[in-house]
Design a protein around this motif. Structure first.
Motif, PDB file in Angstrom:
ATOM      1  N   LEU A 103       0.830  -1.200   0.000  1.00  0.00           N
ATOM      2  CA  LEU A 103       0.000   0.000   0.000  1.00  0.00           C
ATOM      3  C   LEU A 103       0.871   1.259   0.000  1.00  0.00           C
ATOM      4  O   LEU A 103       0.576   2.241  -0.690  1.00  0.00           O
ATOM      5  CB  LEU A 103      -0.887  -0.012   1.255  1.00  0.00           C
ATOM      6  CG  LEU A 103      -1.893   1.117   1.376  1.00  0.00           C
ATOM      7  CD1 LEU A 103      -3.004   0.946   0.352  1.00  0.00           C
ATOM      8  CD2 LEU A 103      -2.474   1.176   2.770  1.00  0.00           C
ATOM      9  N   ALA A 104       1.947   1.234   0.797  1.00  0.00           N
ATOM     10  CA  ALA A 104       2.816   2.411   0.915  1.00  0.00           C
ATOM     11  C   ALA A 104       4.157   1.968   1.470  1.00  0.00           C
ATOM     12  O   ALA A 104       4.328   0.794   1.846  1.00  0.00           O
ATOM     13  CB  ALA A 104       2.180   3.438   1.853  1.00  0.00           C
ATOM     14  N   ALA A 105       5.104   2.892   1.477  1.00  0.00           N
ATOM     15  CA  ALA A 105       6.404   2.619   2.103  1.00  0.00           C
ATOM     16  C   ALA A 105       6.696   3.743   3.084  1.00  0.00           C
ATOM     17  O   ALA A 105       6.410   4.911   2.798  1.00  0.00           O
ATOM     18  CB  ALA A 105       7.487   2.527   1.039  1.00  0.00           C
ATOM     19  N   LEU A 106       7.240   3.355   4.246  1.00  0.00           N
ATOM     20  CA  LEU A 106       7.561   4.341   5.280  1.00  0.00           C
ATOM     21  C   LEU A 106       9.069   4.275   5.509  1.00  0.00           C
ATOM     22  O   LEU A 106       9.606   3.211   5.810  1.00  0.00           O
ATOM     23  CB  LEU A 106       6.793   3.971   6.551  1.00  0.00           C
ATOM     24  CG  LEU A 106       6.846   4.939   7.705  1.00  0.00           C
ATOM     25  CD1 LEU A 106       6.218   6.269   7.320  1.00  0.00           C
ATOM     26  CD2 LEU A 106       6.087   4.359   8.902  1.00  0.00           C
ATOM     27  N   GLN A 153      -7.041   8.810  -1.642  1.00  0.00           N
ATOM     28  CA  GLN A 153      -7.683   9.296  -0.416  1.00  0.00           C
ATOM     29  C   GLN A 153      -7.560   8.270   0.709  1.00  0.00           C
ATOM     30  O   GLN A 153      -7.238   8.608   1.846  1.00  0.00           O
ATOM     31  CB  GLN A 153      -9.162   9.593  -0.712  1.00  0.00           C
ATOM     32  CG  GLN A 153      -9.921  10.222   0.447  1.00  0.00           C
ATOM     33  CD  GLN A 153      -9.394  11.599   0.791  1.00  0.00           C
ATOM     34  OE1 GLN A 153      -9.219  12.428  -0.092  1.00  0.00           O
ATOM     35  NE2 GLN A 153      -9.110  11.833   2.058  1.00  0.00           N
ATOM     36  N   ALA A 154      -7.778   7.002   0.338  1.00  0.00           N
ATOM     37  CA  ALA A 154      -7.733   5.942   1.351  1.00  0.00           C
ATOM     38  C   ALA A 154      -6.337   5.813   1.946  1.00  0.00           C
ATOM     39  O   ALA A 154      -6.168   5.710   3.167  1.00  0.00           O
ATOM     40  CB  ALA A 154      -8.161   4.619   0.728  1.00  0.00           C
ATOM     41  N   ILE A 175      -2.319   6.533   6.242  1.00  0.00           N
ATOM     42  CA  ILE A 175      -0.968   6.906   6.656  1.00  0.00           C
ATOM     43  C   ILE A 175      -1.024   8.064   7.652  1.00  0.00           C
ATOM     44  O   ILE A 175      -0.294   8.087   8.650  1.00  0.00           O
ATOM     45  CB  ILE A 175      -0.120   7.291   5.413  1.00  0.00           C
ATOM     46  CG1 ILE A 175       0.043   6.064   4.505  1.00  0.00           C
ATOM     47  CG2 ILE A 175       1.242   7.836   5.822  1.00  0.00           C
ATOM     48  CD1 ILE A 175       0.805   4.905   5.114  1.00  0.00           C
ATOM     49  N   THR A 176      -1.923   9.029   7.393  1.00  0.00           N
ATOM     50  CA  THR A 176      -2.052  10.167   8.312  1.00  0.00           C
ATOM     51  C   THR A 176      -2.453   9.679   9.701  1.00  0.00           C
ATOM     52  O   THR A 176      -1.886  10.100  10.711  1.00  0.00           O
ATOM     53  CB  THR A 176      -3.118  11.152   7.782  1.00  0.00           C
ATOM     54  OG1 THR A 176      -2.752  11.530   6.465  1.00  0.00           O
ATOM     55  CG2 THR A 176      -3.196  12.395   8.643  1.00  0.00           C
TER      56      THR A 176
END
Lengths: 449, 229
Positions: A99-102, A138-139, A144-145
């Protein structure tokens, strides 16, 4: 009427695609809903690249706070996937694997520590996302926020807790380690006591100055006493005290089952009744039947009865399928029946009106989908999600179609925490009567189109 | 009988009767009012003025397009309508109709698999299930090949022979001459002629002798032309 009903069931049985769809549809819906609600919500998969040097700690005064464990904290909320580099993380996100990378940069702790110096630098983490469409963007953004907000809150609480400990040392005194050596702190409370005890021995001319010192120590002690809880509150200054002004709501899984059952009832009943009535015209049998064999109201009643019978069977089949995954309250079966029967009557009457208005089976099937699908989706729009004016329009539109009252009735029937069932059932009864009257009017021109 | 569709008058006071066993052909150009007349006689359309009388109110109705359930078998279709007609012995009535139509061997076939001619025979048989004194047929031979048409008319003639009054509409003038004992000519909703084919030819003979000596269709067209249609 029973011969007509038997005829329609025979025709239904002879249409393999229809029959298979009628059986397969509820089973499929039941399986999907069952799997969805019987499993824990899946954690999103996020790549985590932790570049913080091992052993780095957030500093507190001359010492260091215990390990904050930002990465461990984050990995409780999401499924962390270790990656070796920023490029690898970016590739996995771009290809949709994650979904994302941090990315926690190497200087994150240094920057956190700089906040207590004269040259503060804002600590930053890098987030890579794939915003391939607005919905996903948006999701991901929301997720993440929220994740970082929770991590920030956790860090702030840790710092506040440590800060409070130091304040207590200043007020009450105690032991304190500096560079491996133990230092004894006197504390304001003890300072004030010692000064009070020395006061009689101080020359009178010097006492006013001593009194000023004693007053300062006392004031500082008293005020710092309340500073500790204040610092703690700064981590989360606003607490939430939630009160629901609506009726108690049923659990989410019950609502999901109610939505699935109502959708099943909608499509099965609406399409069957509309299609079956349109078929009488397509086969040229309407004029023959109503030319003295069956009255028009009786024919309408037979079609709606067909829809109610099949809709009831298919919806109960679906609920029985869901029962494999989630325990349903079968003691409320009577209420289920009431909700399904009146819901099916509403959809059946609406289907009869559509079937009488349309020319053939294909047209009426298309019409039924075009009418029911948007109305069903609109019925799920909650208040506050759109502007007040638009919501009023949606409320009027959805009140004119049986989906929303049927969903409310089904939700109430499935769980005692739902809203009252009387209102939705009455609403459905009124809609059934109104649509049956419309169908009756539309039938007047049915044979002559 | 009078029937209006808005401003347009589809039937302008048409009046006729049919005796038991009589075959009456209703003919006329398109829009003459043939289907409207038969629909009113069948009770599927209400007239604006006029009444229909038939012995015991029994009228069998065979619409132009087969009014059958294609996903039911021949037998299931007949049985359904026999039950709806409240026949005392529905299965016996089905047996009679299967014998009458000659489709006994195909009783378990879906109607959708039958030829147009056989579907029309079932269509007529359903019209007969009520054992009507009067049978109404709206263009019964449309879409049939010559062999099927011949069998159909043989079947209808048999019914008339047993005393059923048959009123049928047709576009086929030769067919009307051949099978209709009486012709009812309609044009623009008016009843222009009521009599035998020979009487119509006789009427034309006085107005256009050459047309009267030709085939019946020529005589019929001449008849209409002399009356402004």
């Amino acid at each position: 009427m029973r011969w007509l009903l038997l005829k329609d069931l025979t025709i239904l049985r002879r249409s393999p695609l229809q029959a298979v769809l009628l059986v397969a549809y509820p089973i499929l819906i039941a399986l999907l809903i069952g799997f969805a609600i019987s499993r824990e919500p899946g954690k999103p998969r996020v790549a985590l690249l932790d570049q913080i040097p091992p052993g780095a700690r957030v500093a507190g005064g001359n010492g260091k706070l215990p390990a904050v464990g930002v990465d461990q904290r984050i990995c409780r909320e999401v499924e962390c996937v270790d990656v070796g580099s920023r490029d690898e993380a970016a590739t996995k996100v771009r290809e949709g694997d994650l979904l994302a990378a941090l990315i926690l940069p190497a200087d994150l702790i240094d920057r956190l520590n700089s906040l207590s110096t004269l040259n503060p630098e804002t600590p930053e983490v890098e987030v890579l996302v794939n915003e391939e469409n607005p919905l996903k963007a948006q999701a991901v953004d929301d997720r993440i926020t929220a994740l970082l907000a929770r991590a920030n809150l956790f860090i702030a609480r840790q710092i506040a807790k440590e800060g409070g400990r130091y304040l207590n040392l200043v007020v009450d005194g105690g032991g304190f380690d500096v560079l491996g050596q133990s230092v004894e702190i006197l504390g304001l409370r003890e300072t004030a006591s010692i000064l009070e005890s020395l006061r009689p021995d101080v020359p009178a001319a010097r006492r006013p100055e001593l009194d000023r010192v004693i007053r300062f120590a006392t004031l500082a002690r008293d005020n710092l006493d309340i500073a500790s809880p204040l610092i703690d509150r700064l981590a989360q200054p606003i607490a939430v005290d939630k009160h629901s002004v609506s009726a108690p709501t049923p659990p989410l899984e019950v609502f999901a089952i109610a939505v699935a059952a109502t959708l099943t009832l909608t499509f099965v009943t609406l399409l069957l009744v509309a299609g079956s009535l349109a078929l009488e015209r397509e086969e040229n049998t309407f004029a023959r039947l109503t030319g003295g064999l069956v009255s028009r109201p009786a024919l309408l009643a037979e079609k709606i009865g067909l829809g109610v019978a099949v809709g009831l069977l298919v919806t109960l089949l679906m609920l029985a399928g869901v029962q494999i995954f989630v325990s349903l309250d079968w003691s409320r079966f009577g209420l289920w029946l009431a909700a399904i029967l009146l819901g099916a009557a509403g959809f059946g009457a609406a289907g009869a009106a559509l079937g009488a208005a349309a020319r053939d089976v294909r047209a009426v099937s298309l019409l039924a989908f075009m009418v029911s699908l948007p109305i069903a989706l609109l019925s799920l729009v909650p208040s506050g999600a759109v502007g007040a004016g638009l919501y009023d329009v949606i409320r009027v539109l959805t009140a004119l179609f049986p989906f929303k009252p049927a969903l409310e009735a089904m939700t109430s029937a499935l769980d005692s925490a739902g809203p009252g069932i009387g209102g939705p059932l009455l609403h459905l009864a009124l809609l059934s009567a109104a649509y049956a009257a419309l169908a009756r009017i539309a039938l007047r021109r049915f044979a002559t189109i | 009988m009078v029937k209006r569709y808005g401003e347009r008058e589809a039937l302008k006071g048409v009046d006729f009767s049919a005796d038991p066993g009589e075959l009456v052909a209703v003919i006329g150009p398109n829009g003459a009012g043939k289907t409207t007349l038969l629909s009113i006689l069948a009770g599927t359309l209400k007239p604006d003025a006029g009444t229909v009388d038939s012995p015991n109110g029994d009228v069998g109705w065979v619409p132009q397009q087969a009014a059958l359930y294609r996903r039911l078998t021949v037998e299931e279709n007949l049985l359904l309508f026999a039950r709806l007609e409240r026949r005392e012995d529905p299965r016996g009535a089905v047996g009679e109709m299967l014998e009458l139509t000659g489709l006994g061997e195909r009783r378990r076939e879906l109607v959708a698999r039958l030829s147009g001619g056989n579907q029309q025979r079932i269509n007529i048989a359903i019209g007969l299930l009520a054992e009507p004194a009067v049978l109404l047929l709206d263009e019964p031979s449309v879409g049939l090949d010559p062999r099927q048409r011949a069998r159909l008319w043989e079947f209808i003639a048999g019914l008339a022979g047993r005393g059923t009054s048959v009123v049928f509409s047709t576009h086929d003038i030769q067919e009307a001459e051949r099978y209709g004992r009486r012709l009812l000519v309609l044009a623009d909703g008016e009843g222009l002629f009521d009599g035998s084919a020979e009487q119509l030819r006789e009427a034309v003979r006085g107005e256009a002798p050459a047309a009267a000596e030709g085939d019946f269709e020529t005589a019929f067209v001449s008849y209409l032309q002399h009356r402004g249609h």
